[in-house]
Each structure stands twice: as C-alpha cells, then as structure tokens.
Design an enzyme around this catalytic site. Structure first.
Site, PDB file in Angstrom:
ATOM      1  N   LYS A   1     -12.159  -3.717   8.759  1.00  0.00           N
ATOM      2  CA  LYS A   1     -12.162  -4.535   7.545  1.00  0.00           C
ATOM      3  C   LYS A   1     -13.297  -5.545   7.571  1.00  0.00           C
ATOM      4  CE  LYS A   1      -9.020  -8.193   9.174  1.00  0.00           C
ATOM      5  NZ  LYS A   1      -7.737  -8.878   8.975  1.00  0.00           N
TER       6      LYS A   1
ATOM      7  N   ASP B   1      -3.035  -7.857  -4.831  1.00  0.00           N
ATOM      8  CA  ASP B   1      -3.325  -6.697  -3.992  1.00  0.00           C
ATOM      9  C   ASP B   1      -3.921  -5.569  -4.818  1.00  0.00           C
ATOM     10  OD1 ASP B   1      -3.417  -5.580  -1.522  1.00  0.00           O
ATOM     11  OD2 ASP B   1      -1.267  -5.230  -1.324  1.00  0.00           O
TER      12      ASP B   1
ATOM     13  N   CYS C   1       0.797  -1.234   0.000  1.00  0.00           N
ATOM     14  CA  CYS C   1       0.000   0.000   0.000  1.00  0.00           C
ATOM     15  C   CYS C   1       0.830   1.286   0.000  1.00  0.00           C
ATOM     16  CB  CYS C   1      -1.010  -0.015   1.139  1.00  0.00           C
ATOM     17  SG  CYS C   1      -0.432  -0.637   2.714  1.00  0.00           S
TER      18      CYS C   1
END
Length: 700
Positions: A520, A437, A388
C-alpha cells in the site's frame, strides 16, 4: 596509517564542509581519534555522541575497532543522537530514583519518540514533589560528568550474581540465556524494541564512574550505546508519572513509570515543550467537550463515539462534500450491512489473519424442537471489520464486462474493530468508525493509470479540507503475514513505487507494513503545527479477486481476473474529524462550522433588524442564529469568539437607521456599517467558495 589508506573524512553533499565520516584506526578509541582530528565539538547540537559502524550498529565513543574502520559520525541533533541522549538520561533518572528510594527495583528504561521513560517497582506512587526532587538529583549527576563505561559479563552466572537483588533484570538475563541456547520463546521475549537491556551480542552492563576517582557510582544491565559522559545530556525535564505493568502485561506486577524528555540543546527542548503545549490546547478530546461536538458515554462502551448536533453538522458537511466529489469522479455509491456470516470472512481470509482485531462472533439461526433439542446448528455472525468482502459480492452479483471497468464502488461503511482498551484514543483510535471506503476493479492495463488517478484525487480532496503538506509512505510485504505468490507481490509493489515516485511527493519506505493481501501507499499529511497524520491509503490487491474467483468478460471473449484497488481517503470519518479539529484548533472553516453566523443586537430595539437578516441568511442556506440571551453585548461576543463562530453580525442605532450591520471577526477586527445586502452577499460568497482561512476585516 599509511598514505594509501582511505581518506580520514568526507564532507556532506551540500559542500558545506561538515564532516560526516572518518576512519578509526585499529585498536584506537573512536572518541580519542575524533578529538585528535578536531572533529568533536565540546558542546552544542553538533556534538558527536556515538559513531555508526559499517554494519549499521551504533558504537560508544570508547569503542576501538579491531581493524581500520570507516564510521559515520552521529551528532546530537539527529534522531539517533537524540535517542542515545535520552537513553543515557533514563539511566541518570534510574540512578536518582535508587539514590532517593534505595529499595526501588528497576524495570526497563528505553528512549521513545521525543523522550524516554523508566519503570520502577516502588512502595508508593511518585508524587509531583518526588519528580521535582528527582530532577534536582539528576542535574547534580549530569553536572558531575560521570562517565558511562561499558562492561561485558564473563558469564550468565556472573550477571545473575550481580543482579540478585533486581528481579526484573534477572528475568531478562534468563530470557537472554534461553535465546542464546536456541529457545524460540526466549528470543521472542526479547523482540520488544523497548528492551534496551539485552540484545543479540554479549551480555553487558554500563557503569557510571566518578570522573575523578574512577569509582563505580551506579550500574545497570544494558546493551547501550551511551553518551561518553553525563555532561553530554544538555537539556532534559521530567514530564509525568503513571502506573505501568511489567512488560506491558496487566497480569504482571504493577510498576510506576516516570516519563521525561531530553534534547541536544535547551532551545530544542523549549521548542518541543512549546509544541507539546500547543498540541495539548488542540487536543480533539478537550475541544470536543468544550465545543459540544461529541462524547463517549460509558453506557455505550469504550471506543464508540456519539456525535452531538453541532458535531453532526460538521460531519455531515464533510461527508456531503466528499460524496459530491466521488460521484463527479465516476464512483458508484453502494451500501452494505454491518453484520455478516462468518463464512464470508473465512473466504476473504480475514479470520485467518485478522481475527484478533475482530469482535467475537454471535451464534444465530439455531433451531430447536419442543423439548429444547437443537435441530439445526447456529452459525457464527460477525460485525464487519472491513467492507471489501461485501463489495466483492456486489461485483460478483452478475457477469461483468471489460466495458464496465474500471468499476469504482464507494461507501460510507461503518466497521467495528476490537482495539484493546489501552490503545483507544478518542476519535483517532476507536472501536466503531465509518470509512469513506472505495474498491476499484480494473484490468491490469488500467491498473497503473487508475492508481495514479486515485492518488491525484486523494491529494485534491484533502486540499479541499485545508491540508496542504504531504508525503507518501510505501508499505511492503510482511514476510510472516501475507497471501499470494512472491511474483504478484513484487509486481504490485513495483507498480505502487513507480506511481508514488512519479507523483513528485517525497516517498518513505515502510518495510513489512503492508496488510496481508497487498502492498500500500499511505498519504501522510502534516498539520498546522507540523505533526504527521496518516490519512489515505491505497492498496493494490491481486489476491482477494483470486479468493473470491472474480472475473470479467475480456474483449477477446475470455474470462479474466480483475485487479482490485482498496482505497480509504479519510481513513475514517471520525479520525479525519479529529485531525481537522486539531489542525484548526476548533476554528473550522466557515463552510464546515456548525454555526456560521450569529446575530448580536446591541439592545432589544435592534433585535427585529437582525432577525430579518438572520432569517434571510437561513433562506440562502446559511447556518445562522440570533442571540437573544439576557447578557451584555461584550459577553456575547466573548462567548461566540470562544465558540469559534466565524461571522458575528452586530447592530446598533446607526446600523438600523442605515439598513446596515457591522461585522465582528474571531481575531477581534471589525467592519462597520456594511449594508445588509452587501454583508449577506459577502458571507454567502465566502462560505460557498469553501475558503479554509479565517475571515477577518481585511480579508472580507
């Protein structure tokens, strides 16, 4: 009781008449009241083993409340009921061990998922013969019906005196004393959920009493609760023994651990043992070796898998299908390096919150003069544990407009996480793995719709690979480990909960399970034998865009902060590979199979006929091989059935004369005399359709 008191019992919502609660009068033992009201089965899964008080604590049936109290009845066939049975069985095991080995010192003995264990300090490791003998002793104890009796120590000194010969129990008593005196270290030492000996309340022991004489047969430091007697343990078996360390720390004394399982009935235990045997047959590590798919060479290091040619084919097919689906769903493919300067992870705060999961830094770029003196200090570089922060740099590489949002970045990004050697487990828990991802940057107005779209996309893609049974888990803020304000967290959590609820899937809470930067949703999938695997995760993040000062030009000309959605669909390619390998027990769907077709001639005279078929299948994109080994046809069929090949094509004299082939399928069925063109069309259609079932004569 007066007529105005609350009802003695309620029924469950099904209306079936099953009693779930009752009121226990002040001063009366719960078990006595259940018996008087005929709410207690003498045996079987419906047997009540403990009750739950209004505060949620489980209580022995000997417990007598100080005031009239409504309690929940906890049956043997519930998770809490099984845990009580298993912990009681652990005590019976410890009693049997000290009966056989009087010098044995006791560690801890908690219930765990599907079973229990107990740690012992003994002179020699337990042998299989020891376990058989211990089982016999345990059965005698259980049959005798010893009563579990709770007893409070008047003081720590009384406990110390009684446990003078049990050094490990004494350590727990000392931790309890420190915790009660306000010592944070003592309280922390007792936070391990598997320590059943001491808790927040009084320091207690459980005595095993002879049912006829009331004599104390054996005792153990324990906070309980337990079943009323040993006869409430209907089915158990010891499964294995292993080395262990006191409190899991290798710096501490080496112990021997005995594992077992216990259930509410013999039928339930047998079903579990059958599942266990099936799971063992499906173990991806064993199948990976048998099918020559991957390995873990010692020369490379623990937790770093190497994929062999056949495993590489499966992995590539998984990735290519995923890539096509992502591109068609509007994702943009990016690629980032494996190593970066440490400042990037300081900025993202991974080094503040996640450093224990990262490999140590490499110091690079230092410069020295001719005398070896450092003229420019080196910098810390890290192999990346996350993708990320680098995706944030891609977003921030130029100005962004609201017209570009949502911006969906996707990468097969390999990451490295330092897992302790004790938790590494094949492909499912590795140190190096590749995530599929994605990070999505969107406006706040787009946020909810984008999450809903992502969740729908995840379920759709997982179904492509043959998984069908799902539920969702919502992980919320860990109050000890998070960044950002409470208001942001609440807004993010409410959004995820709303989307998850609207999906129609079951939603299970996971309090405190979120990463430090946002809540999440986890997609949990059940495999072919009912086991649950965490697959995809969707995390909503208002914090990293703030830390990286990410902005976009809004429609009104102002700069605004994007919302960031983290999303790993497989979790990791390696782990998903393992899940599919176990789900299919090695029999991958034909579109994923490393070898899709094998040609097996009956004799040498039939080889050219099948060679032409195999060559044409290869030309049509099918992974096909011709088996020319000097072996009998039946042995070849057995070899390729064991090797999980979905299509075997046979040819003998009649097939050659007719321009045909015969199919042999993994289930042993056959389809004879199919024209070669029709056979090839059937194979190509089956594979290109991406069917996930196993081909048979009836289905093809």
């Amino acid at each position: 009781m007066s007529e105005n008191r609350m009802p003695e019992a309620d029924v469950d919502a099904t209306g079936a008449g099953t009693v779930t609660t009752t009121v226990i009068p002040a001063g009366e033992p719960a078990g006595k009241i259940l018996a008087e009201r005929e709410l207690q089965s003498k045996s079987g899964p419906e047997t009540v083993v403990v009750v739950r008080d209004p505060g949620g604590a489980l209580r022995d049936l000997s417990w007598a409340p100080e005031a009239d109290t409504e309690v929940e009845l906890v049956r043997a066939d519930t998770e809490d009921g099984r845990s009580v049975i298993r912990h009681s069985c652990a005590h019976v095991l410890a009693q049997a061990v000290q009966d056989k080995f009087p010098e044995a010192k006791l560690g801890i003995g908690p219930p765990i998922e599907n079973g229990f264990y107990y740690d012992f300090d003994v002179a020699e490791p337990f042998t299989p013969e020891d376990l058989k003998d211990l089982e016999k002793r345990m059965k005698k104890i259980i049959k005798s019906g010893q009563r579990f009796a709770r007893r409070e120590y008047a003081s720590l000194d009384e406990a110390r005196a009684e446990l003078a010969g049990e050094p490990y129990k004494l350590e727990l008593v000392e931790d309890k004393g420190r915790a009660d005196s306000g010592d944070a270290g003592g309280a922390e030492a007792l936070e391990d959920a598997e320590i059943m000996e001491v808790g927040a309340g009084a320091l207690t022991a459980y005595d095993n009493l002879n049912p006829r004489t009331g004599e104390v047969v054996w005792s153990d430091l324990c906070r309980g609760p337990h079943t009323p007697t040993t006869k409430f343990i209907p089915a158990f078996t010891l499964t294995r023994s292993s080395a262990a360390y006191w409190r899991g720390d290798q710096k501490n004394a080496g112990l021997q651990r005995v594992y077992g399982t216990a259930w509410e009935s013999t039928e339930a235990m047998d079903a579990y043992l059958d599942r266990l045997a099936e799971a063992e047959k499906r173990d991806h590590r064993r199948l990976g070796t048998e099918l020559d798919l991957f390995s873990f060479p010692d020369e490379i290091g623990s937790g770093f898998p190497v994929f062999h040619p056949r495993g590489g084919i499966i992995r590539n097919e998984m990735e290519q299908h995923s890539l096509k689906r992502h591109l068609s769903a509007g994702y943009s493919l990016v690629n980032t390096p494996h190593v970066t300067k440490g400042d990037l992870f300081r900025k993202s705060q991974h080094l503040s919150w996640y450093s224990e999961g990262m490999f140590p830094p490499m110091v690079l770029d230092a410069e020295y003069d001719a005398d070896g003196r450092e003229t420019k200090p080196g910098q810390d570089y890290y192999v990346k544990p996350m993708n990320c922060p680098m995706h944030n740099l891609v977003f921030d590489s130029r100005g962004r407009s609201y017209r570009e949002l949502p911006l969906r970045m996707f990468e097969f990004g390999t990451v490295y996480r330092y897992e302790k050697s004790g938790v590494i487990h094949g492909l499912t828990r590795a140190r190096g793995f590749t995530q599929d991802d994605a990070h999505i940057y969107c406006t706040e107005d787009q946020m909810e719709g984008e999450i809903a779209s992502v969740l729908s996309f995840i379920i759709s893609l997982l179904r492509d690979y043959g998984l069908e049974d799902f539920y969702l888990e919502l992980s919320t803020k860990d109050p000890e480990k998070y960044v950002g304000g409470d208001e942001i967290w609440e807004r993010a959590t409410e959004t995820l909960e709303r989307v998850a609820t609207n999906s129609g899937l079951e939603l299970v809470p996971d309090p405190g399970g979120a990463a430090f930067y946002g809540p999440k949703i986890s997609v949990q999938a059940r495999d072919a034998i009912g086991r649950t695997w965490q697959m995809s995760t969707v995390q909503l993040d208002f914090n990293l865009p703030e830390l990286f000062d990410l902005t976009y030009n809004a429609a009104d000309g102002t700069k605004k902060r994007p919302v960031m959605i983290h999303r790993a669909l497989f979790g990791s390619i390696e782990r998903f590979f393992a899940v599919l390998l176990e789900h299919y027990a090695g029999m991958f769907p034909a579109w994923l199979a490393p070898v899709q077709v094998v040609g097996i001639p009956v004799a040498e005279a039939h080889e050219k006929h099948l060679e032409d078929v195999i060559d044409e299948l290869r030309g049509r994109g099918i992974r096909a091989e011709l088996d020319l080994a000097d072996e009998r046809m039946q042995k070849k069929i057995r070899n390729h059935t064991t090797g999980k090949v979905p299509f075997m094509l046979l040819a003998g004299d009649r097939d050659v004369e007719a321009g045909a082939v015969s199919f042999r399928f993994p289930d042993g069925t056959q389809l004879n005399g199919v024209s070669r063109n029709a056979a090839m069309d059937k194979i190509v259609y089956w594979i290109n359709s991406r069917r996930n079932d196993v081909p048979t004569a009836e289905r093809v």
